[in-house]
Each structure stands twice: as C-alpha cells, then as structure tokens.
Design an enzyme around this catalytic site. Structure first.
Site, PDB file in Angstrom:
ATOM      1  N   LYS A   1       4.894  -3.509   8.246  1.00 34.41           N
ATOM      2  CA  LYS A   1       5.998  -2.701   7.718  1.00 34.41           C
ATOM      3  C   LYS A   1       7.256  -3.563   7.701  1.00 34.41           C
ATOM      4  O   LYS A   1       7.626  -4.164   8.713  1.00 34.41           O
ATOM      5  CB  LYS A   1       6.213  -1.461   8.584  1.00 34.41           C
ATOM      6  CG  LYS A   1       7.284  -0.518   8.077  1.00 34.41           C
ATOM      7  CD  LYS A   1       7.322   0.757   8.911  1.00 34.41           C
ATOM      8  CE  LYS A   1       8.330   1.748   8.389  1.00 34.41           C
ATOM      9  NZ  LYS A   1       8.329   3.018   9.170  1.00 34.41           N
TER      10      LYS A   1
ATOM     11  N   ASP B   1       8.509  13.290  11.828  1.00 37.05           N
ATOM     12  CA  ASP B   1       8.388  13.043  10.389  1.00 37.05           C
ATOM     13  C   ASP B   1       6.934  13.219   9.961  1.00 37.05           C
ATOM     14  O   ASP B   1       6.347  12.353   9.313  1.00 37.05           O
ATOM     15  CB  ASP B   1       8.893  11.634  10.064  1.00 37.05           C
ATOM     16  CG  ASP B   1       9.326  11.490   8.608  1.00 37.05           C
ATOM     17  OD1 ASP B   1       9.480  12.521   7.932  1.00 37.05           O
ATOM     18  OD2 ASP B   1       9.502  10.357   8.137  1.00 37.05           O
TER      19      ASP B   1
ATOM     20  N   VAL C   1       0.829  -1.208   0.000  1.00 38.28           N
ATOM     21  CA  VAL C   1       0.000   0.000   0.000  1.00 38.28           C
ATOM     22  C   VAL C   1       0.859   1.251   0.000  1.00 38.28           C
ATOM     23  O   VAL C   1       0.366   2.355  -0.258  1.00 38.28           O
ATOM     24  CB  VAL C   1      -0.949   0.016   1.221  1.00 38.28           C
ATOM     25  CG1 VAL C   1      -1.947  -1.126   1.137  1.00 38.28           C
ATOM     26  CG2 VAL C   1      -0.163  -0.066   2.523  1.00 38.28           C
TER      27      VAL C   1
ATOM     28  N   ALA D   1       8.333   3.350   0.705  1.00 34.88           N
ATOM     29  CA  ALA D   1       9.141   4.545   0.976  1.00 34.88           C
ATOM     30  C   ALA D   1      10.619   4.194   0.896  1.00 34.88           C
ATOM     31  O   ALA D   1      11.001   3.120   0.433  1.00 34.88           O
ATOM     32  CB  ALA D   1       8.784   5.123   2.341  1.00 34.88           C
ATOM     33  N   SER D   2      11.457   5.110   1.375  1.00 37.28           N
ATOM     34  CA  SER D   2      12.897   4.963   1.193  1.00 37.28           C
ATOM     35  C   SER D   2      13.494   3.835   2.010  1.00 37.28           C
ATOM     36  O   SER D   2      14.478   3.219   1.617  1.00 37.28           O
ATOM     37  CB  SER D   2      13.600   6.269   1.556  1.00 37.28           C
ATOM     38  OG  SER D   2      13.300   6.635   2.893  1.00 37.28           O
ATOM     39  N   ILE D   3      12.925   3.555   3.172  1.00 35.65           N
ATOM     40  CA  ILE D   3      13.513   2.581   4.084  1.00 35.65           C
ATOM     41  C   ILE D   3      12.706   1.290   4.152  1.00 35.65           C
ATOM     42  O   ILE D   3      13.258   0.206   4.306  1.00 35.65           O
ATOM     43  CB  ILE D   3      13.650   3.198   5.482  1.00 35.65           C
ATOM     44  CG1 ILE D   3      14.767   4.238   5.469  1.00 35.65           C
ATOM     45  CG2 ILE D   3      13.927   2.158   6.558  1.00 35.65           C
ATOM     46  CD1 ILE D   3      14.991   4.928   6.786  1.00 35.65           C
ATOM     47  N   ALA D   4      11.401   1.388   4.025  1.00 33.46           N
ATOM     48  CA  ALA D   4      10.549   0.211   4.196  1.00 33.46           C
ATOM     49  C   ALA D   4       9.325   0.323   3.299  1.00 33.46           C
ATOM     50  O   ALA D   4       9.069   1.369   2.703  1.00 33.46           O
ATOM     51  CB  ALA D   4      10.129   0.078   5.662  1.00 33.46           C
ATOM     52  N   GLN D   5       8.583  -0.757   3.213  1.00 35.50           N
ATOM     53  CA  GLN D   5       7.303  -0.739   2.524  1.00 35.50           C
ATOM     54  C   GLN D   5       6.268  -1.437   3.394  1.00 35.50           C
ATOM     55  O   GLN D   5       6.605  -2.237   4.277  1.00 35.50           O
ATOM     56  CB  GLN D   5       7.398  -1.386   1.142  1.00 35.50           C
ATOM     57  CG  GLN D   5       7.806  -2.834   1.107  1.00 35.50           C
ATOM     58  CD  GLN D   5       8.094  -3.279  -0.324  1.00 35.50           C
ATOM     59  OE1 GLN D   5       8.884  -2.670  -1.044  1.00 35.50           O
ATOM     60  NE2 GLN D   5       7.439  -4.363  -0.756  1.00 35.50           N
TER      61      GLN D   5
END
Length: 510
Positions: A150, A285, A128, A131-135
């Site tokens: 995550k 963030d 869904v 991002a840069s570090i995780a999905q």
C-alpha cells in the site's frame, strides 16, 4: 493562515462542482429540505448544464479525497441514497484512477531507502485497487511470499490539509450562528475528523492498528487480519500478507463460490460487536471494498487507517442501550442517556422515555428490509432537537461504522434482523460485565488499589502536617480589623506596623 476569501471561494467551487454533476438535485427536490438551503442549491446550479442522470461518484472524486471518504460511507446505504446512487458511489471504494507507476516506484524507494529490486523480487505495475488516499500493488518478496503493498498517493497530505482547513473555517462560521448549529458542535466534529485523517495518512500507525486488532481478534475464528511485514513498512508504504478471497461487494461471485450470505452477514455483525463492545477498539471503515470472504467461510478485513476507541464506561452504556432497545426497556435506555450526560438534566426522563418508545417500537423485531430508515432517522433527529442533545464527537466513528456494518450485512442477507443477531451477544457480555461476579471482581480490584495507595497517602499527610520541632509553638495572635483608606490603605498599614516596631524597640532599649 488562509484568508477567509479563499475559504469562501473553495466552498463556492465545491458547491458548483456538485451542482454541475447533478449531485444536488435530490436535495433541491426533497420536500423536507429547508427553504434557505433550497435557495442556495438553486444559486449553485445557476447557469450550469445539469446531466439527466446525477454523476455522484464523479462529483465526489472531483472534490478530492476528503469528499471521497463521505461518498464511500454513502455507498453502503442504498436505503438512504437510492440503489442507483449507491451502485455508482461504490466505485469510490477502490476503483479510482490510479497514479502512474513511476511515481509509485519513486515513493517506495524514497520511503524504504532502497532500490525496489532489493525490496521485492517482483511487483505488478497495475494496482489491484486505487482509493482516495492510497493504492495497492501485488508483489512477491525475495523469499517467495506474496504481499500487498500500500502506497500513499503523492500530494494527498497537502490536499487533505487544505480541505480540512476550509471545513474548520466553515464549521466556525456555522457555530457562530448559534441555535441548531451550536447544538451540533460542528467545530468539534471537524476536529475529530482531523484526528481520524492524521492517523490514516501515516501508514506506520495503520500497521500498528492492524497488529493490535489481530491480537484482539485471535480468539475469534471467523475473522482474519493479515500479518504486517514490518521490514517493508514506513510512513508512506505498508506491506502486509496477501489476502486471496472474494470481495463482499461481489454478491454473484460469493454465490458462485458457495458462500452463505446469511452466515457471512451474521459473522460480520458479531465480529464488529466483539471489537466495539468487548475490546473497545474497532475497525471503523468496514465497507464492502475492505472485506473479503475466504474459501473456508471466514471474513478477512484490510485497510486499517481509520480505527475507533471507546472506554469501558461508554461501552457499558452502549451495550445497555442496545439491550434496552432490543428488549423494549426504554426506561433504562432513557436513564443511561441522563447518566451519561447526553440529555441535559432539566428535561423530564419520563417524556424522553416516551419519545424513545415512539421511535423504537415501530422497528423492533422487523427485518432490515421492512424498516423505513428515513422515518427512523427523522424520529431520532426530532428527539435530539427536542431534548437539546449535543453531538458526541467521541461516538461519531462508532455511529458511522454501525451504519456501515448494517449496510454491508443487509446486502449479504436482506432478511437480516439486527436485533436478533446482536441480542444474545450483547446480553451475554452485559451479564459478564454487570453480573454479581463482575461486581465482586471490580470491588476487589478497586479495594486493592486503594490499599496500595495508603502508604503514599500517609506520607503526603505527614508532609502537610509535620511533627512538632524543637521551637515552641507561637502564641495566638489577636484579630486586628484593617482600615481601608481607598487605594492607600496598604501604605497606612505599613506605617502603623513600622511605628509599632519603633515603639517596641524604644521600650526594649530603655
């Protein structure tokens, strides 16, 4: 340790990447850009085919996850980077190319040490958000709860480590130049950035941060933190309650759902002030991709990898600075900067007060849409230079988040007045913290703590000065002048003492 040649090569490659995507065009054309920087930009783009339209998101994505973090922050400030650039950078929030599901499945099973079929009744292979570090993937637990899972991207820790190592090398070279670079303390800034990323790359710490923030915000009805599923959480995997709402980034969907942008903007600002000023622990963030409007009008937050902390003394300074700017009490704002050590003591407080007034008066009371952020930042940077103010790394997260929150809030309500929105909250908190009741309470607590330490203090005094024992006190010793005979005076002293001892022994025997 990585060789300097490798760091130089990485920096050149990154600059070339930015130039190839047209991301350095604005810096080159800005009349305020220093001539040496403009020359470096021209060198970086030499021979490259520059697109007519800068591809900012592609450039940051090509540089890796550390650069993507910077792009995410810039996406919240169209007033700084322009509407077109902000719109493109926004896809860095959670619309990056995802990792194939087989690699994600392997990461989940390795982290939780179970087959994925025993962990979830079902899990969607298409994420869904990426991002840069995780999905994040939506899943259903065996007991029927819908959750968000995550998962860290494979290899992201190594990518961050390489990038930060080069950032540290570049910061050390810049700081060695001295002058303005030394005042900005880039090495300390990068060290702080390393701490942020270390927390973000361990999802257990992110889960703990979410749990702590949920406890702090339990009394705030308009802000929601999803619950953590600890049985399905590990270092590389985190499972939490599924949030069903509209992203604050989708203004059209918000209006269609009947949400009040003005109320949402004010609620976001108030929630952030509560976290930063009252609790000293805040979500750092808060970009549009991490915020949702729930059907009942509440705001829900996700992604707790970057959190900030401020101690009580710094929070009081911050609140007094905000209140002073809101009310135009620039003298008190200046005094706080000197008390906190942000401005060196050799400067004149009256001159600093006047400099603050020159920046604050043109924007006080204006809605955000009527404020020239560029002019304001130019004025603030001039103050920091003129008064030798060093960068305060412990406040960087707070400054970054305040800029981000303002950007999100004004996207919801372009007429938002940050002063009017935050003023009553800050004033009430200051009254509760600095009023006579708070002074009396603090005095009682301090005095009680002092009283409880008295027994230990007495014991330490007795240990240092014990009661006289059975032996009589020694006679007073006369002062004796020592004769230093170069480096051999110690041997002369020893010989004299030995001779004296021999004479005393002879007298005793006779």
């Amino acid at each position: 340790m990585t060789h300097s040649v490798v760091h130089v090569w990485r920096l050149l490659r990154w600059g070339r990447t930015l130039a190839r995507h047209g991301a350095l065009r604005g810096i080159e054309r800005d009349p305020l850009t220093p001539a040496p920087v403009r020359r470096l930009v021209r060198i970086a783009r030499f021979g490259a085919r520059i697109p007519k339209t800068p591809a900012y998101a592609d450039a940051f994505e090509a540089l890796g996850p550390a650069a993507i973090k910077l792009g995410q922050a810039l996406a919240t400030r169209p007033d700084l980077v322009g509407e077109q650039a902000a719109a493109e950078l926004f896809r860095l929030q959670d619309a990056l190319a995802p990792v194939a599901f087989p690699a994600i499945r392997a990461a989940i099973e390795a982290s939780l040490e179970k087959p994925i079929g025993e962990i979830f009744a079902s899990i969607e292979e298409q994420p869904v958000g990426a991002a840069s570090i995780a999905q994040v993937h939506r899943a259903v637990t065996p007991d029927g709860r819908t959750v968000a899972v995550k998962v860290l991207r494979p290899g992201v820790e190594e990518e961050f480590a390489r990038a930060i190592e080069t950032y540290e090398w570049a910061a050390a070279q810049a700081e060695m130049i001295g002058g303005e670079f030394a005042r900005l303390r880039p090495r300390l800034v990068i060290a702080t950035f390393r701490q942020w990323t270390a927390r973000e790359l361990d999802l257990r710490r992110e889960a703990a941060s979410a749990s702590e923030l949920a406890e702090n915000m339990a009394a705030v009805p308009g802000f929601v933190v999803p619950a953590i599923d600890w049985s399905r959480t590990a270092r590389r995997v985190m499972t939490m309650e599924w949030i069903d709402g509209v992203k604050l980034a989708d203004r059209a969907a918000l209006m269609k759902a009947g949400h009040d942008g003005k109320a949402l903007g004010a609620r976001l600002v108030q929630a952030f002030l509560r976290q930063a000023i009252v609790d000293g622990f805040f979500h750092a963030d808060l970009h549009q991709g991490n915020l949702f409007a729930l059907p009942d009008g509440r705001i829900a937050a996700i992604d707790f990898g970057i959190m900030g902390r401020i101690d009580r003394r710094a929070r009081l300074w911050l609140a007094e600075i905000l209140h002073g700017l809101i009310t135009g009490n620039y003298k008190r704002v200046a005094e706080i900067h000197f008390e906190a050590g942000y401005v060196p003591a050799h400067h004149n407080i009256g001159e600093f007060t006047t400099a603050l007034r020159a920046v604050g008066e043109p924007i006080r009371g204006l809605p955000a849409k009527d404020i020239s952020i560029g002019q304001m930042l130019d004025g603030l940077f001039a103050i920091t230079r003129d008064f030798d103010m060093q960068t305060q790394p412990h406040l960087l997260l707070l400054q970054k988040t305040m800029v981000m929150v303002e950007g999100v809030a004004t996207s919801l309500d372009p007429d938002l007045n940050m002063w009017d929105t935050s003023g009553p909250f800050v004033k009430e908190w200051l009254r509760s913290e600095l009023g006579p009741e708070a002074w009396l309470a603090d005095r009682i607590v301090d005095d009680l703590r002092t009283l409880t330490r008295l027994p230990d203090l007495v014991r330490r005094i007795e240990a240092q000065f014990p009661a006289p024992g059975a032996a009589p006190p020694p006679p007073p010793l006369p002062e004796v002048a020592l004769i230093r005979i170069n480096s051999g005076w110690r041997y002369a002293a020893v010989a004299i003492i030995a001779a004296a001892a021999g004479v005393a022994a002879a007298v005793t025997l006779s």
